[in-house]
Motif scaffolding. Structure first.
Motif, PDB file in Angstrom:
ATOM      1  N   GLN A  18       0.818  -1.199   0.000  1.00 33.71           N
ATOM      2  CA  GLN A  18       0.000   0.000   0.000  1.00 33.71           C
ATOM      3  C   GLN A  18       0.860   1.261   0.000  1.00 33.71           C
ATOM      4  O   GLN A  18       0.558   2.244  -0.678  1.00 33.71           O
ATOM      5  CB  GLN A  18      -0.942   0.000   1.207  1.00 33.71           C
ATOM      6  CG  GLN A  18      -2.009  -1.084   1.167  1.00 33.71           C
ATOM      7  CD  GLN A  18      -2.843  -1.108   2.440  1.00 33.71           C
ATOM      8  OE1 GLN A  18      -2.765  -0.202   3.271  1.00 33.71           O
ATOM      9  NE2 GLN A  18      -3.660  -2.170   2.588  1.00 33.71           N
ATOM     10  N   PHE A  19       1.945   1.214   0.777  1.00 30.12           N
ATOM     11  CA  PHE A  19       2.854   2.358   0.818  1.00 30.12           C
ATOM     12  C   PHE A  19       3.502   2.573  -0.547  1.00 30.12           C
ATOM     13  O   PHE A  19       3.627   3.699  -1.027  1.00 30.12           O
ATOM     14  CB  PHE A  19       3.929   2.134   1.890  1.00 30.12           C
ATOM     15  CG  PHE A  19       5.009   3.181   1.890  1.00 30.12           C
ATOM     16  CD1 PHE A  19       4.781   4.443   2.400  1.00 30.12           C
ATOM     17  CD2 PHE A  19       6.260   2.906   1.340  1.00 30.12           C
ATOM     18  CE1 PHE A  19       5.774   5.403   2.386  1.00 30.12           C
ATOM     19  CE2 PHE A  19       7.256   3.857   1.320  1.00 30.12           C
ATOM     20  CZ  PHE A  19       7.013   5.113   1.844  1.00 30.12           C
ATOM     21  N   ARG A  20       3.930   1.474  -1.182  1.00 29.48           N
ATOM     22  CA  ARG A  20       4.592   1.592  -2.484  1.00 29.48           C
ATOM     23  C   ARG A  20       3.662   2.222  -3.518  1.00 29.48           C
ATOM     24  O   ARG A  20       4.111   2.974  -4.393  1.00 29.48           O
ATOM     25  CB  ARG A  20       5.066   0.219  -2.953  1.00 29.48           C
ATOM     26  CG  ARG A  20       5.833   0.252  -4.266  1.00 29.48           C
ATOM     27  CD  ARG A  20       6.565  -1.025  -4.533  1.00 29.48           C
ATOM     28  NE  ARG A  20       5.653  -2.170  -4.553  1.00 29.48           N
ATOM     29  CZ  ARG A  20       6.075  -3.436  -4.692  1.00 29.48           C
ATOM     30  NH1 ARG A  20       7.368  -3.701  -4.792  1.00 29.48           N
ATOM     31  NH2 ARG A  20       5.197  -4.429  -4.721  1.00 29.48           N
ATOM     32  N   GLU A  21       2.374   1.920  -3.423  1.00 29.89           N
ATOM     33  CA  GLU A  21       1.416   2.483  -4.370  1.00 29.89           C
ATOM     34  C   GLU A  21       1.277   3.992  -4.224  1.00 29.89           C
ATOM     35  O   GLU A  21       0.852   4.684  -5.161  1.00 29.89           O
ATOM     36  CB  GLU A  21       0.052   1.808  -4.176  1.00 29.89           C
ATOM     37  CG  GLU A  21       0.027   0.347  -4.625  1.00 29.89           C
ATOM     38  CD  GLU A  21      -1.284  -0.332  -4.270  1.00 29.89           C
ATOM     39  OE1 GLU A  21      -2.145   0.336  -3.640  1.00 29.89           O
ATOM     40  OE2 GLU A  21      -1.448  -1.528  -4.599  1.00 29.89           O
ATOM     41  N   THR A  22       1.626   4.489  -3.049  1.00 32.40           N
ATOM     42  CA  THR A  22       1.516   5.943  -2.815  1.00 32.40           C
ATOM     43  C   THR A  22       2.816   6.689  -3.099  1.00 32.40           C
ATOM     44  O   THR A  22       2.854   7.904  -2.996  1.00 32.40           O
ATOM     45  CB  THR A  22       1.103   6.210  -1.357  1.00 32.40           C
ATOM     46  OG1 THR A  22       2.155   5.766  -0.479  1.00 32.40           O
ATOM     47  CG2 THR A  22      -0.193   5.488  -1.014  1.00 32.40           C
ATOM     48  N   GLU A  23       3.896   5.959  -3.418  1.00 28.68           N
ATOM     49  CA  GLU A  23       5.194   6.612  -3.639  1.00 28.68           C
ATOM     50  C   GLU A  23       5.152   7.499  -4.886  1.00 28.68           C
ATOM     51  O   GLU A  23       4.578   7.117  -5.922  1.00 28.68           O
ATOM     52  CB  GLU A  23       6.302   5.569  -3.800  1.00 28.68           C
ATOM     53  CG  GLU A  23       6.674   4.872  -2.511  1.00 28.68           C
ATOM     54  CD  GLU A  23       7.814   3.886  -2.688  1.00 28.68           C
ATOM     55  OE1 GLU A  23       8.699   3.843  -1.819  1.00 28.68           O
ATOM     56  OE2 GLU A  23       7.831   3.175  -3.711  1.00 28.68           O
ATOM     57  N   THR A  24       5.790   8.654  -4.769  1.00 32.76           N
ATOM     58  CA  THR A  24       5.897   9.589  -5.899  1.00 32.76           C
ATOM     59  C   THR A  24       7.324   9.719  -6.390  1.00 32.76           C
ATOM     60  O   THR A  24       7.578  10.314  -7.435  1.00 32.76           O
ATOM     61  CB  THR A  24       5.380  10.977  -5.490  1.00 32.76           C
ATOM     62  OG1 THR A  24       6.211  11.491  -4.442  1.00 32.76           O
ATOM     63  CG2 THR A  24       3.940  10.898  -5.001  1.00 32.76           C
ATOM     64  N   GLY A  25       8.292   9.215  -5.626  1.00 32.30           N
ATOM     65  CA  GLY A  25       9.705   9.380  -5.957  1.00 32.30           C
ATOM     66  C   GLY A  25      10.359  10.479  -5.151  1.00 32.30           C
ATOM     67  O   GLY A  25      11.590  10.534  -5.018  1.00 32.30           O
ATOM     68  N   GLU A  26       9.520  11.386  -4.594  1.00 31.91           N
ATOM     69  CA  GLU A  26      10.067  12.481  -3.798  1.00 31.91           C
ATOM     70  C   GLU A  26      10.520  12.008  -2.415  1.00 31.91           C
ATOM     71  O   GLU A  26      11.277  12.699  -1.734  1.00 31.91           O
ATOM     72  CB  GLU A  26       9.008  13.582  -3.631  1.00 31.91           C
ATOM     73  CG  GLU A  26       8.499  14.179  -4.939  1.00 31.91           C
ATOM     74  CD  GLU A  26       9.633  14.827  -5.733  1.00 31.91           C
ATOM     75  OE1 GLU A  26      10.554  15.375  -5.087  1.00 31.91           O
ATOM     76  OE2 GLU A  26       9.600  14.780  -6.974  1.00 31.91           O
ATOM     77  N   GLU A  27      10.050  10.818  -2.016  1.00 28.96           N
ATOM     78  CA  GLU A  27      10.419  10.314  -0.693  1.00 28.96           C
ATOM     79  C   GLU A  27      11.905   9.967  -0.627  1.00 28.96           C
ATOM     80  O   GLU A  27      12.532  10.056   0.433  1.00 28.96           O
ATOM     81  CB  GLU A  27       9.596   9.054  -0.346  1.00 28.96           C
ATOM     82  CG  GLU A  27       8.101   9.255  -0.352  1.00 28.96           C
ATOM     83  CD  GLU A  27       7.504   9.042  -1.739  1.00 28.96           C
ATOM     84  OE1 GLU A  27       6.280   9.093  -1.852  1.00 28.96           O
ATOM     85  OE2 GLU A  27       8.285   8.805  -2.695  1.00 28.96           O
ATOM     86  N   CYS A  28      12.458   9.556  -1.762  1.00 29.89           N
ATOM     87  CA  CYS A  28      13.870   9.127  -1.811  1.00 29.89           C
ATOM     88  C   CYS A  28      14.573   9.909  -2.916  1.00 29.89           C
ATOM     89  O   CYS A  28      14.747   9.394  -4.045  1.00 29.89           O
ATOM     90  CB  CYS A  28      13.985   7.625  -2.059  1.00 29.89           C
ATOM     91  SG  CYS A  28      13.183   6.604  -0.793  1.00 29.89           S
ATOM     92  N   PRO A  29      14.968  11.156  -2.653  1.00 30.25           N
ATOM     93  CA  PRO A  29      15.548  11.993  -3.706  1.00 30.25           C
ATOM     94  C   PRO A  29      16.840  11.447  -4.286  1.00 30.25           C
ATOM     95  O   PRO A  29      17.117  11.639  -5.466  1.00 30.25           O
ATOM     96  CB  PRO A  29      15.772  13.338  -2.997  1.00 30.25           C
ATOM     97  CG  PRO A  29      15.781  13.011  -1.540  1.00 30.25           C
ATOM     98  CD  PRO A  29      14.859  11.861  -1.359  1.00 30.25           C
ATOM     99  N   ALA A  30      17.633  10.750  -3.495  1.00 31.43           N
ATOM    100  CA  ALA A  30      18.893  10.211  -4.017  1.00 31.43           C
ATOM    101  C   ALA A  30      18.618   9.146  -5.074  1.00 31.43           C
ATOM    102  O   ALA A  30      19.257   9.109  -6.133  1.00 31.43           O
ATOM    103  CB  ALA A  30      19.730   9.633  -2.887  1.00 31.43           C
ATOM    104  N   SER A  31      17.669   8.256  -4.798  1.00 34.46           N
ATOM    105  CA  SER A  31      17.306   7.219  -5.770  1.00 34.46           C
ATOM    106  C   SER A  31      16.719   7.836  -7.036  1.00 34.46           C
ATOM    107  O   SER A  31      17.052   7.436  -8.153  1.00 34.46           O
ATOM    108  CB  SER A  31      16.293   6.252  -5.152  1.00 34.46           C
ATOM    109  OG  SER A  31      16.866   5.574  -4.060  1.00 34.46           O
TER     110      SER A  31
END
Length: 373
Positions: free
Chosen positions: A348-361
């Motif tokens: 469920q968390f992965r579905e909400t990811e935008t990419g901003e949570e992990c800027p280095a990645s």
């Protein structure tokens, strides 16, 4: 007197060749150069000590003197003997040191001139990190030559006493003319002792000392480190026929600690935390080297490999006041055993990811995409 051994400081064996010593120095000097540590006084002191050690060991003559006499070889006017052999006086300065090393003549029986003073002894003392932090009254047992009790250390039996040698007049050495040179050798009659014994003590055969075991209590100061050398004056071997004793040198070795590694007065602990604690923040508790519990605040978003510093929670300062710091190196642990519920929540968390949570990645994969055009 407490000092650090040059070989231990550079991390090389005493038999290391010049190239090995040079490579070890360059590596360690680069690691602790003050410019790389923002002017850290502790690293600056270590850098200076490394330079002092290398300056001595790269020079064959200085190294020979150090191997025999330790740092006393470079202290003008310092009396006493070397930490691994016989005694010597340095009142005449550095030139006399090399005279003492290379100018000793041996008589036919191998007796060394003026070899009356007892030899210095070495003892390797193993301590835990906690004992190095607090200091310790260490009890050690050594086997060494001590003054013979029946003769009182003079080597003669009963009422008889040693007599001044008639050949050398008590000097322990004689001179002989060889062409333009005068050669000084050990006296062939008294073998360099300056006295003769007509009726030797049967217990020690006239030497004035016998081999015995004894217990010593040594005060180890707080803050000692691996390779620290502690000199205990007068606790070495007894001298021949009542002459002065040598010294005892303790070399400190530290046991591996299950939690902490040590860098000078700084302690380093690797602290694994869960990825949820790393993301949300929190706190962990670790036992301090003094036994007190230390709470470490974990800021939200901390990354694996980041460090947190607790001032004054490190090792004691040797021969000084205060303590170093404790550095907690954070290791974010990825879970390997998840329940079905946990997996569902993570999906469920992965579905909400935008990419901003992990800027280095996000930045990394953007660069890959650009490179592949």
């Amino acid at each position: 007197m407490v000092e650090t051994d040059y070989y231990e400081l550079l991390g090389v064996e005493r038999t290391a060749d010049d190239r090995t010593i040079k490579l070890a120095y360059r590596k360690m000097a680069m690691e602790c150069h003050p410019d790389r540590h923002g002017g850290c006084t502790e690293q600056e002191a270590k850098f200076k000590a490394l330079n002092e050690a290398y300056d001595c060991l790269k020079d064959p003559q200085k190294r020979a003197a150090y191997d025999r006499f330790g740092k006393a070889a470079f202290q003008n006017g310092a009396g006493g003997g070397d930490p691994f052999g016989g005694g010597a006086n340095f009142d005449g300065g550095f030139s006399d040191i090399f005279s003492s090393i290379f100018g000793e003549f041996m008589d036919q029986r191998g007796a060394r001139q003026n070899a009356a003073r007892g030899a210095d002894l070495r003892y390797d003392l193993e301590l835990s990190l906690e004992e190095a932090f607090t200091g310790k009254q260490a009890s050690i047992e050594i086997e060494t030559l001590q003054a013979c009790e029946p003769c009182g250390g003079d080597g003669s039996r009963g009422e008889s006493k040693p007599q001044r040698c008639g050949t050398c007049g008590g000097a322990g050495k004689v001179r002989a003319q060889q062409g333009f040179f005068v050669v000084e050798r050990g006296c062939p009659t008294c073998y360099g002792h300056g006295v003769t014994i007509a009726d030797p003590c049967p217990q020690c055969d006239g030497e004035g000392r016998t081999l015995k075991r004894r217990q010593l209590s040594i005060n180890v100061p707080s803050g000692v480190d691996e390779g620290t050398r502690i000199r205990v004056s007068g606790e070495g071997e007894a001298g021949v026929r009542g002459a002065g004793p040598g010294d005892l040198y303790l070399f400190v070795h530290l046991k591996r600690h299950p939690l902490f590694s040590r860098e000078g007065t700084t302690l380093v602990a690797e602290c694994p935390i869960s990825f949820t604690t790393a993301a949300l923040g929190g706190s962990i508790t670790v036992p301090g080297i003094d036994g007190a519990e230390i709470e470490i605040k974990i800021p939200a978003g901390i990354q694996s490999g980041d460090t947190l510093r607790q001032r004054g929670a490190g090792m004691s300062v040797l021969n000084g006041r205060g303590r170093g710091d404790l550095i907690s190196r954070i290791l974010v642990e990825t879970p390997t055993k998840l329940t079905a519920k946990q997996k569902e929540l993570l999906c469920q968390f992965r579905e909400t990811e935008t990419g901003e949570e992990c800027p280095a990645s996000k930045g990394f994969f953007s660069r890959i995409k650009s490179a592949m055009g």
